[in-house]
Design a protein around this motif. Sequence first.
Motif, PDB file in Angstrom:
ATOM      1  N   ALA A  12       6.341  27.932  14.684  1.00  0.00           N
ATOM      2  CA  ALA A  12       7.801  27.787  14.716  1.00  0.00           C
ATOM      3  C   ALA A  12       8.299  27.718  13.280  1.00  0.00           C
ATOM      4  O   ALA A  12       7.568  27.318  12.376  1.00  0.00           O
ATOM      5  N   VAL A  13       9.539  28.093  13.092  1.00  0.00           N
ATOM      6  CA  VAL A  13      10.169  27.988  11.781  1.00  0.00           C
ATOM      7  C   VAL A  13      11.106  26.787  11.825  1.00  0.00           C
ATOM      8  O   VAL A  13      11.966  26.682  12.695  1.00  0.00           O
ATOM      9  N   LEU A  14      10.893  25.871  10.893  1.00  0.00           N
ATOM     10  CA  LEU A  14      11.711  24.669  10.769  1.00  0.00           C
ATOM     11  C   LEU A  14      12.404  24.674   9.419  1.00  0.00           C
ATOM     12  O   LEU A  14      11.988  25.375   8.504  1.00  0.00           O
ATOM     13  N   LEU A  15      13.441  23.871   9.303  1.00  0.00           N
ATOM     14  CA  LEU A  15      14.135  23.722   8.025  1.00  0.00           C
ATOM     15  C   LEU A  15      13.661  22.449   7.358  1.00  0.00           C
ATOM     16  O   LEU A  15      13.625  21.385   7.980  1.00  0.00           O
ATOM     17  N   ASP A  16      13.294  22.542   6.080  1.00  0.00           N
ATOM     18  CA  ASP A  16      12.890  21.349   5.349  1.00  0.00           C
ATOM     19  C   ASP A  16      14.139  20.598   4.884  1.00  0.00           C
ATOM     20  O   ASP A  16      15.268  20.959   5.230  1.00  0.00           O
ATOM     21  N   ILE A  17      13.959  19.552   4.091  1.00  0.00           N
ATOM     22  CA  ILE A  17      15.102  18.722   3.694  1.00  0.00           C
ATOM     23  C   ILE A  17      16.093  19.456   2.794  1.00  0.00           C
ATOM     24  O   ILE A  17      17.217  19.009   2.615  1.00  0.00           O
ATOM     25  N   ASN A  19      16.893  22.628   3.455  1.00  0.00           N
ATOM     26  CA  ASN A  19      17.298  23.736   4.324  1.00  0.00           C
ATOM     27  C   ASN A  19      16.550  25.035   4.041  1.00  0.00           C
ATOM     28  O   ASN A  19      17.063  26.116   4.301  1.00  0.00           O
ATOM     29  N   ASN A  20      15.339  24.901   3.524  1.00  0.00           N
ATOM     30  CA  ASN A  20      14.484  26.064   3.355  1.00  0.00           C
ATOM     31  C   ASN A  20      13.688  26.269   4.637  1.00  0.00           C
ATOM     32  O   ASN A  20      13.135  25.307   5.184  1.00  0.00           O
ATOM     33  N   PRO A  21      13.605  27.509   5.117  1.00  0.00           N
ATOM     34  CA  PRO A  21      12.817  27.746   6.327  1.00  0.00           C
ATOM     35  C   PRO A  21      11.318  27.707   6.007  1.00  0.00           C
ATOM     36  O   PRO A  21      10.875  28.297   5.026  1.00  0.00           O
ATOM     37  N   ILE A  22      10.591  26.989   6.835  1.00  0.00           N
ATOM     38  CA  ILE A  22       9.137  26.938   6.681  1.00  0.00           C
ATOM     39  C   ILE A  22       8.502  27.190   8.045  1.00  0.00           C
ATOM     40  O   ILE A  22       8.993  26.721   9.068  1.00  0.00           O
ATOM     41  N   GLU A  23       7.419  27.947   8.029  1.00  0.00           N
ATOM     42  CA  GLU A  23       6.717  28.219   9.272  1.00  0.00           C
ATOM     43  C   GLU A  23       5.573  27.221   9.416  1.00  0.00           C
ATOM     44  O   GLU A  23       4.839  26.973   8.461  1.00  0.00           O
ATOM     45  N   VAL A  24       5.454  26.633  10.594  1.00  0.00           N
ATOM     46  CA  VAL A  24       4.404  25.659  10.845  1.00  0.00           C
ATOM     47  C   VAL A  24       3.597  26.066  12.067  1.00  0.00           C
ATOM     48  O   VAL A  24       4.103  26.707  12.982  1.00  0.00           O
ATOM     49  N   GLU A  25       2.313  25.690  12.025  1.00  0.00           N
ATOM     50  CA  GLU A  25       1.454  25.800  13.196  1.00  0.00           C
ATOM     51  C   GLU A  25       1.777  24.594  14.071  1.00  0.00           C
ATOM     52  O   GLU A  25       1.618  23.446  13.638  1.00  0.00           O
ATOM     53  N   LEU A  26       2.245  24.816  15.272  1.00  0.00           N
ATOM     54  CA  LEU A  26       2.758  23.727  16.095  1.00  0.00           C
ATOM     55  C   LEU A  26       1.726  22.660  16.428  1.00  0.00           C
ATOM     56  O   LEU A  26       2.027  21.467  16.349  1.00  0.00           O
ATOM     57  N   LYS A  27       0.526  23.051  16.795  1.00  0.00           N
ATOM     58  CA  LYS A  27      -0.475  22.069  17.185  1.00  0.00           C
ATOM     59  C   LYS A  27      -0.810  21.143  16.025  1.00  0.00           C
ATOM     60  O   LYS A  27      -0.810  19.919  16.180  1.00  0.00           O
TER      61      LYS A  27
END
Length: 67
Positions: A12-17, A19-27
């Motif tokens: 998933a792509v989340l926004l860091d503090i 507001n930069n998009p970062i992709e994370v491995e969900l598990k």
Amino acid sequence: MKSLLDQDHTKAVLLDIYNNPIEVELKEFLEEITSRYFEATNEYHAEYQKLRKSRKVHKLIDLDIDD
């Protein structure tokens, strides 16, 4: 996170503090945030219990003064 994993998403792509998009491995991300949450709340609980039991100022600041 759990809902996304339950829907078979792996990333998933989340926004860091900033507001930069970062992709994370969900598990891995879910495991990490769960671990950090419980570490922080357990530490907070221990400190809170210590404060509740210390009813005198000298006990709160760890002074060795006889009552």
